[in-house]
Design a protein around this motif. Structure first.
Motif, PDB file in Angstrom:
ATOM      1  N   CYS A 186       0.823  -1.211   0.000  1.00  0.00           N
ATOM      2  CA  CYS A 186       0.000   0.000   0.000  1.00  0.00           C
ATOM      3  C   CYS A 186       0.860   1.265   0.000  1.00  0.00           C
ATOM      4  O   CYS A 186       0.479   2.283  -0.588  1.00  0.00           O
ATOM      5  CB  CYS A 186      -0.949  -0.008   1.187  1.00  0.00           C
ATOM      6  SG  CYS A 186      -2.451  -0.982   0.889  1.00  0.00           S
ATOM      7  N   GLN A 206      -5.205   1.944  10.469  1.00  0.00           N
ATOM      8  CA  GLN A 206      -5.539   0.710   9.768  1.00  0.00           C
ATOM      9  C   GLN A 206      -6.655  -0.013  10.499  1.00  0.00           C
ATOM     10  O   GLN A 206      -6.874   0.202  11.697  1.00  0.00           O
ATOM     11  CB  GLN A 206      -4.303  -0.184   9.630  1.00  0.00           C
ATOM     12  CG  GLN A 206      -3.601  -0.530  10.931  1.00  0.00           C
ATOM     13  CD  GLN A 206      -4.301  -1.594  11.750  1.00  0.00           C
ATOM     14  OE1 GLN A 206      -4.872  -2.540  11.184  1.00  0.00           O
ATOM     15  NE2 GLN A 206      -4.278  -1.469  13.072  1.00  0.00           N
ATOM     16  N   GLN A 209     -10.711  -5.895   7.720  1.00  0.00           N
ATOM     17  CA  GLN A 209     -11.990  -5.972   7.025  1.00  0.00           C
ATOM     18  C   GLN A 209     -12.067  -7.252   6.215  1.00  0.00           C
ATOM     19  O   GLN A 209     -11.426  -7.384   5.173  1.00  0.00           O
ATOM     20  CB  GLN A 209     -12.171  -4.757   6.098  1.00  0.00           C
ATOM     21  CG  GLN A 209     -13.460  -4.779   5.290  1.00  0.00           C
ATOM     22  CD  GLN A 209     -13.613  -3.535   4.431  1.00  0.00           C
ATOM     23  OE1 GLN A 209     -13.937  -2.460   4.922  1.00  0.00           O
ATOM     24  NE2 GLN A 209     -13.344  -3.663   3.133  1.00  0.00           N
ATOM     25  N   SER A 212      -8.908  -8.928   5.055  1.00  0.00           N
ATOM     26  CA  SER A 212      -7.938  -7.986   4.494  1.00  0.00           C
ATOM     27  C   SER A 212      -7.756  -6.831   5.471  1.00  0.00           C
ATOM     28  O   SER A 212      -8.385  -6.791   6.531  1.00  0.00           O
ATOM     29  CB  SER A 212      -8.428  -7.450   3.141  1.00  0.00           C
ATOM     30  OG  SER A 212      -8.595  -8.504   2.212  1.00  0.00           O
ATOM     31  N   HIS A 213      -6.893  -5.908   5.125  1.00  0.00           N
ATOM     32  CA  HIS A 213      -6.694  -4.719   5.940  1.00  0.00           C
ATOM     33  C   HIS A 213      -6.909  -3.473   5.089  1.00  0.00           C
ATOM     34  O   HIS A 213      -6.509  -3.426   3.919  1.00  0.00           O
ATOM     35  CB  HIS A 213      -5.298  -4.685   6.557  1.00  0.00           C
ATOM     36  CG  HIS A 213      -5.224  -5.339   7.899  1.00  0.00           C
ATOM     37  ND1 HIS A 213      -5.145  -6.702   8.063  1.00  0.00           N
ATOM     38  CD2 HIS A 213      -5.248  -4.818   9.165  1.00  0.00           C
ATOM     39  CE1 HIS A 213      -5.097  -7.002   9.349  1.00  0.00           C
ATOM     40  NE2 HIS A 213      -5.168  -5.863  10.037  1.00  0.00           N
ATOM     41  N   VAL A 214      -7.545  -2.493   5.705  1.00  0.00           N
ATOM     42  CA  VAL A 214      -7.747  -1.194   5.063  1.00  0.00           C
ATOM     43  C   VAL A 214      -6.791  -0.203   5.731  1.00  0.00           C
ATOM     44  O   VAL A 214      -6.862   0.017   6.942  1.00  0.00           O
ATOM     45  CB  VAL A 214      -9.205  -0.718   5.211  1.00  0.00           C
ATOM     46  CG1 VAL A 214      -9.369   0.655   4.565  1.00  0.00           C
ATOM     47  CG2 VAL A 214     -10.157  -1.719   4.580  1.00  0.00           C
ATOM     48  N   THR A 216      -5.171   3.637   5.935  1.00  0.00           N
ATOM     49  CA  THR A 216      -5.218   5.048   5.568  1.00  0.00           C
ATOM     50  C   THR A 216      -3.781   5.497   5.370  1.00  0.00           C
ATOM     51  O   THR A 216      -2.962   5.436   6.301  1.00  0.00           O
ATOM     52  CB  THR A 216      -5.892   5.898   6.647  1.00  0.00           C
ATOM     53  OG1 THR A 216      -7.233   5.438   6.837  1.00  0.00           O
ATOM     54  CG2 THR A 216      -5.932   7.367   6.233  1.00  0.00           C
ATOM     55  N   VAL A 225      -6.924   5.806   0.755  1.00  0.00           N
ATOM     56  CA  VAL A 225      -7.346   4.614   1.472  1.00  0.00           C
ATOM     57  C   VAL A 225      -7.027   3.406   0.613  1.00  0.00           C
ATOM     58  O   VAL A 225      -7.503   3.287  -0.523  1.00  0.00           O
ATOM     59  CB  VAL A 225      -8.852   4.648   1.800  1.00  0.00           C
ATOM     60  CG1 VAL A 225      -9.266   3.378   2.531  1.00  0.00           C
ATOM     61  CG2 VAL A 225      -9.185   5.877   2.644  1.00  0.00           C
ATOM     62  N   CYS A 226      -6.196   2.521   1.141  1.00  0.00           N
ATOM     63  CA  CYS A 226      -5.715   1.364   0.388  1.00  0.00           C
ATOM     64  C   CYS A 226      -6.141   0.082   1.089  1.00  0.00           C
ATOM     65  O   CYS A 226      -5.977  -0.069   2.302  1.00  0.00           O
ATOM     66  CB  CYS A 226      -4.191   1.423   0.271  1.00  0.00           C
ATOM     67  SG  CYS A 226      -3.439   0.005  -0.575  1.00  0.00           S
ATOM     68  N   THR A 227      -6.683  -0.865   0.320  1.00  0.00           N
ATOM     69  CA  THR A 227      -7.070  -2.176   0.848  1.00  0.00           C
ATOM     70  C   THR A 227      -6.143  -3.229   0.275  1.00  0.00           C
ATOM     71  O   THR A 227      -5.927  -3.279  -0.944  1.00  0.00           O
ATOM     72  CB  THR A 227      -8.524  -2.507   0.478  1.00  0.00           C
ATOM     73  OG1 THR A 227      -9.385  -1.475   0.953  1.00  0.00           O
ATOM     74  CG2 THR A 227      -8.951  -3.834   1.102  1.00  0.00           C
TER      75      THR A 227
END
Length: 241
Positions: A186, A206, A209, A212-214, A216, A225-227
């Motif tokens: 990310c 972070q 979700q 996965s992880h989201v 900032t 915002v990266c997933t």
């Protein structure tokens, strides 16, 4: 040419300032930067082989391959440059956590270019750029807000304050979760997304979700915002709203 210009500006800024001489613990190679205006001094630190590794407890920690120094900025100037333990820079196994959330300097030029690109015009040309730069540096380095501001100064000051906040947030515990693969992927994608030099983006928060992880991501004063999944595959990246 650029490095000579920056060095000249940093040196000139010390003339007549009345700043105290360098502290005894200041490396001789950096003593001329004590009292210099922070923007020029920061660029000069980079030109001398230093990289800012982290910001914590009110100080910047810079590393040049064998020496760690702590820089304290006050009223827009380098108030002190003291030697620190390698562990404070996250080196030598002394304090690995210090390297987590390290913030690479994006720089005013990149911030101004991104600002102009996002707003679609030059906002008045050189005068606006100069005012934006002055405001940005005041906001980033804790300078007092100029009440007789222009639009360019105000925009720059707000951007500088935001980048300063991003640097602080990147070193807080809630920014350290997720996986190494996801964070690295990310960070690279955020650099590309914001058209910034590699290593400019850091995680400021972070959350998990659905496996996965989201993350900032902060790139200077801008965010995205990266997933990403645990393996380091980026699923999506979007502007931060």
């Amino acid at each position: 040419m650029m490095r000579r210009t920056i060095a000249a500006l940093a040196a000139a800024s010390m003339i007549g300032t009345g700043m105290a001489p360098a502290y005894a613990k200041t490396p001789g190679s950096l003593s001329d930067l004590v009292g210099a205006r922070a923007p020029g001094a920061e660029s000069e630190m980079q030109s001398r082989g230093y990289k800012m590794e982290t910001f914590k407890n009110g100080g910047q920690y810079w590393w040049n391959g064998d020496t760690c120094v702590r820089v304290v900025v006050s009223q827009g100037r380098y108030a002190s440059i003291d030697k620190a333990d390698a562990g404070d820079c996250g080196k030598g196994g002394g304090n690995a956590a210090a390297a987590v959330g390290a913030v690479a300097v994006v720089g005013l030029i990149a911030a101004l270019a991104s600002h102009k690109k996002k707003h679609g015009d030059d906002h008045g040309g050189a005068d606006h750029d100069s005012e934006y730069s002055r405001g940005y540096n005041d906001g980033l380095y804790g300078g007092q807000y100029d009440r007789h501001d222009s639009e360019g100064y105000h925009n720059g000051y707000m951007a500088g304050e935001t980048e300063a906040a991003n640097r602080r947030m990147a070193n807080r515990p809630y920014a350290r979760g997720g996986t190494d693969g996801g964070r690295t992927a990310c960070a690279r994608r955020a650099d590309e997304f914001q058209n910034a030099p590699w290593g400019s983006s850091v995680v400021v928060s972070q959350r998990e979700q659905r496996g996965s992880h989201v993350y900032t991501m902060a790139t200077g004063s801008y965010r995205s915002v990266c997933t990403a999944d645990a393996s380091g595959r980026v699923i999506d990246i979007q502007p931060y709203y």
